[in-house]
Design an enzyme around this catalytic site. Structure first.
Site, PDB file in Angstrom:
ATOM      1  N   HIS A  96       0.868  -1.181   0.000  1.00 31.16           N
ATOM      2  CA  HIS A  96       0.000   0.000   0.000  1.00 31.16           C
ATOM      3  C   HIS A  96       0.907   1.235   0.000  1.00 31.16           C
ATOM      4  O   HIS A  96       2.015   1.201   0.551  1.00 31.16           O
ATOM      5  CB  HIS A  96      -0.848  -0.046   1.280  1.00 31.16           C
ATOM      6  CG  HIS A  96      -1.870   1.019   1.403  1.00 31.16           C
ATOM      7  ND1 HIS A  96      -1.573   2.285   1.835  1.00 31.16           N
ATOM      8  CD2 HIS A  96      -3.208   0.995   1.180  1.00 31.16           C
ATOM      9  CE1 HIS A  96      -2.687   3.003   1.862  1.00 31.16           C
ATOM     10  NE2 HIS A  96      -3.691   2.248   1.478  1.00 31.16           N
ATOM     11  N   ASP A 143       3.443  -3.797   8.224  1.00 31.71           N
ATOM     12  CA  ASP A 143       2.202  -3.047   8.052  1.00 31.71           C
ATOM     13  C   ASP A 143       1.050  -4.024   8.320  1.00 31.71           C
ATOM     14  O   ASP A 143       0.734  -4.871   7.493  1.00 31.71           O
ATOM     15  CB  ASP A 143       2.154  -2.507   6.614  1.00 31.71           C
ATOM     16  CG  ASP A 143       0.804  -1.900   6.262  1.00 31.71           C
ATOM     17  OD1 ASP A 143      -0.119  -1.952   7.096  1.00 31.71           O
ATOM     18  OD2 ASP A 143       0.682  -1.382   5.144  1.00 31.71           O
ATOM     19  N   GLN A 175      -4.183  -4.698   7.346  1.00 30.82           N
ATOM     20  CA  GLN A 175      -5.197  -5.663   6.874  1.00 30.82           C
ATOM     21  C   GLN A 175      -5.118  -6.991   7.613  1.00 30.82           C
ATOM     22  O   GLN A 175      -5.774  -7.957   7.218  1.00 30.82           O
ATOM     23  CB  GLN A 175      -5.030  -5.914   5.359  1.00 30.82           C
ATOM     24  CG  GLN A 175      -5.250  -4.707   4.490  1.00 30.82           C
ATOM     25  CD  GLN A 175      -6.690  -4.183   4.511  1.00 30.82           C
ATOM     26  OE1 GLN A 175      -7.619  -4.839   4.999  1.00 30.82           O
ATOM     27  NE2 GLN A 175      -6.884  -2.974   3.998  1.00 30.82           N
ATOM     28  N   LYS A 182     -10.111  -0.077  10.893  1.00 29.80           N
ATOM     29  CA  LYS A 182     -10.336  -1.317  10.140  1.00 29.80           C
ATOM     30  C   LYS A 182     -10.692  -2.455  11.093  1.00 29.80           C
ATOM     31  O   LYS A 182     -10.945  -3.575  10.658  1.00 29.80           O
ATOM     32  CB  LYS A 182      -9.094  -1.676   9.333  1.00 29.80           C
ATOM     33  CG  LYS A 182      -8.804  -0.662   8.213  1.00 29.80           C
ATOM     34  CD  LYS A 182      -7.763  -1.182   7.274  1.00 29.80           C
ATOM     35  CE  LYS A 182      -7.052  -0.103   6.500  1.00 29.80           C
ATOM     36  NZ  LYS A 182      -7.882   0.549   5.497  1.00 29.80           N
ATOM     37  N   CYS A 191      -4.767   2.340  -3.597  1.00 32.49           N
ATOM     38  CA  CYS A 191      -3.530   2.923  -3.057  1.00 32.49           C
ATOM     39  C   CYS A 191      -2.369   1.948  -3.222  1.00 32.49           C
ATOM     40  O   CYS A 191      -1.549   1.771  -2.313  1.00 32.49           O
ATOM     41  CB  CYS A 191      -3.677   3.322  -1.590  1.00 32.49           C
ATOM     42  SG  CYS A 191      -5.027   4.448  -1.301  1.00 32.49           S
TER      43      CYS A 191
HETATM   44  N1  C6P Z   1      -6.147   0.608   2.994  1.00 32.10           N
HETATM   45  C1  C6P Z   1      -8.001   0.091   1.531  1.00 32.10           C
HETATM   46  O1  C6P Z   1      -9.118   0.280   1.082  1.00 32.10           O
HETATM   47  P1  C6P Z   1      -4.883   4.150   7.053  1.00 32.10           P
HETATM   48  O2  C6P Z   1      -5.460   4.876   5.892  1.00 32.10           O
HETATM   49  O3  C6P Z   1      -3.719   4.869   7.671  1.00 32.10           O
HETATM   50  O4  C6P Z   1      -5.917   3.736   8.048  1.00 32.10           O
HETATM   51  O5  C6P Z   1      -4.339   2.756   6.483  1.00 32.10           O
HETATM   52  C2  C6P Z   1      -3.410   2.744   5.458  1.00 32.10           C
HETATM   53  C3  C6P Z   1      -3.151   1.358   4.967  1.00 32.10           C
HETATM   54  C4  C6P Z   1      -1.889   0.819   5.126  1.00 32.10           C
HETATM   55  N2  C6P Z   1      -1.610  -0.420   4.732  1.00 32.10           N
HETATM   56  C5  C6P Z   1      -2.532  -1.209   4.152  1.00 32.10           C
HETATM   57  C6  C6P Z   1      -2.160  -2.599   3.756  1.00 32.10           C
HETATM   58  C7  C6P Z   1      -3.821  -0.724   3.949  1.00 32.10           C
HETATM   59  O6  C6P Z   1      -4.727  -1.504   3.363  1.00 32.10           O
HETATM   60  C8  C6P Z   1      -4.133   0.608   4.339  1.00 32.10           C
HETATM   61  C9  C6P Z   1      -5.497   1.190   4.075  1.00 32.10           C
HETATM   62  C10 C6P Z   1      -7.524   0.955   2.670  1.00 32.10           C
HETATM   63  O7  C6P Z   1      -7.264  -0.787   1.091  1.00 32.10           O
HETATM   64  C11 C6P Z   1      -7.717   2.402   2.396  1.00 32.10           C
HETATM   65  S1  C6P Z   1      -6.693   2.969   1.075  1.00 32.10           S
END
Ligand code: C6P
Length: 414
Positions: A122, A199, A202, A225, A365
């Site tokens: 991401h 990270d 997910q 999430k 993203c």
């Molecule tokens: N992915 C998706 O729809 P934030 O935005 O900081 O809460 O999370 C960022 C992020 C970082 N790593 C991974 C693997 C992610 O999936 C995400 C967020 C969402 O896939 C929103 S783009």
């Protein structure tokens, strides 16, 4: 086996119609829905305990501080960190990863060093390292994927060298729905004297996570999430690493002493929590973790596996539909990305929305991954504990209907 239908009433948002159809929410990888116990806990905090933390000696300030610090311990236990000081509250996963890049990264990455990530990251676990590498004259290297979309461990062994100072990898990917072998990657990184940043955006809401067992040096995730309010997240870091790192931001609460020309810093974790924090968010996160613990993370893994097993065979049977990532449900989290050939995923997602089905469409993203897959975008369905097999059936039927409507595979298009 737990009957997950019993949790549906905890999510009143799901009980509504969209475009005249029953809402089917399949976008939990973007953000999960919140159950009533979490909402009530946040409301109760504001109604009974709200005050700023670590500042006052009055009763409400003490209660709010106790709630906030109890939330830290709840998170610590949930991911099995060795001590509460290793849990830093952040705005979210993105903020947590930027924190590591701006502190550990600034301090430890030099010209000629290597940072290794995967092609499936991401942007939040890519751009901080890309920009750090550019700034420092370091090299950013990418681990590729196997043919079925899993991380190529053999390539990882090649890419990580004695020049590598940092490896940054998603625990579970947000497009391909794969789980990366973090323990093995940690071992490879450590053999070469590098740290591993994981990270967990997910992963942490969907499977048991034990940061000590994984041997992660840093582990980042977002609360939203996993059913907490937005604006709260966590950075776990090994205490010895956090202690050696400079602060991320300056201001109230993160100091030891401040003099006209110099200052000292508070001990961890406070050194990294400048300014008034998202106190109610932390309380809500702890309530979300309590909710998850009551169900059991192993049960959630099994439930999502059941849904993916129910989805993949009928999806694979749809002619002109491409699934990105493994086709074996056992290798899948509850995230499935797909395209109907010749149809832009935004059109597909709009057609599904007309049936009340919420999926995400776009590059998720993860533009370098899209480039690698030779697509500009995909549609993506993502499950959570409140989804049912009926939701999966609704998705499959709606995709088939969209395929007919747009005359995909007929040689003509609408
Ligand atoms: N992915 C998706 O729809 P934030 O935005 O900081 O809460 O999370 C960022 C992020 C970082 N790593 C991974 C693997 C992610 O999936 C995400 C967020 C969402 O896939 C929103 S783009």
């Amino acid at each position: 086996m737990v009957n997950f239908k019993q949790y549906r009433p905890d999510f009143p948002i799901l009980d509504q119609q969209v475009n005249g159809e029953k809402l089917v929410y399949l976008d939990s990888a973007a953000t999960a829905q919140r159950p009533t116990p979490v909402l009530e806990r946040v409301m109760k905090f504001y109604q009974t305990d709200n005050a700023n933390v670590h500042r006052g000696v009055h009763t409400l300030a003490e209660r709010a501080t106790a709630d906030y610090e109890a939330a830290r311990v709840t998170v610590q236990k949930f991911i099995n960190a060795a001590k509460p000081e290793e849990i830093i509250f952040t705005k979210g996963c993105t903020d947590a990863l930027n924190l590591v890049a701006a502190t550990y990264g600034q301090m430890n990455i030099q010209a000629g060093d290597e940072i290794v990530i995967s092609i499936a990251e991401h942007h939040s676990n890519l751009i901080p390292w890309q920009q750090l590498a550019k700034q420092k004259g370091a090299t950013l290297k990418y681990i590729g994927l196997t043919d079925d979309g899993e991380l190529d461990l053999a390539d990882a062994k090649q890419k990580v060298t004695d020049q590598t100072k940092l490896v940054a990898i998603a625990h579970a990917t947000n497009v391909l729905g794969t789980v990366n072998p973090i323990q093995e990657l940690a071992q490879i990184a450590h053999q070469h004297g590098a740290v591993i940043v994981v990270d967990g955006a997910q992963a942490v809401a969907h499977m048991p996570v034990d940061v000590q067992n994984l041997d992660a040096d840093f582990y980042a995730f977002s609360g939203h999430k996993m059913m907490s309010p937005t604006g709260i997240g966590v950075l776990y870091g090994k205490a010895n690493l956090l202690e050696a790192m400079p602060p991320y931001q300056y201001g109230g609460e993160m100091i030891g002493e401040v003099h006209q020309q110099d200052s000292t810093w508070a001990p961890i974790p406070y050194k990294f929590e400048a300014g008034t924090q998202n106190i109610a968010g932390a309380v809500g996160l702890a309530a979300a973790i309590d909710y998850l613990n009551q169900i059991g993370m192993e049960q959630i893994v099994m439930h999502e596996q059941t849904l993916v097993k129910h989805l993949l065979p009928p999806l694979l049977a749809i002619d002109q539909l491409t699934i990105y990532g493994p086709h074996d449900p056992a290798k899948h989290t509850g995230v499935v990305a797909f395209n109907l050939n010749g149809l832009h995923p935004h059109d597909l997602a709009t057609a599904l929305d007309m049936e009340g089905i919420a999926v995400r469409a776009g590059h998720h993203c993860a533009q370098p991954l899209m480039e690698y897959l030779k697509v500009t975008a995909t549609a993506r369905a993502s499950f959570y504990l409140y989804n049912t097999e009926a939701d999966v059936d609704a998705l499959v039927n709606a995709i088939k209907k969209a395929k007919e409507f747009f005359r995909i595979g007929t040689g003509e298009t609408k």
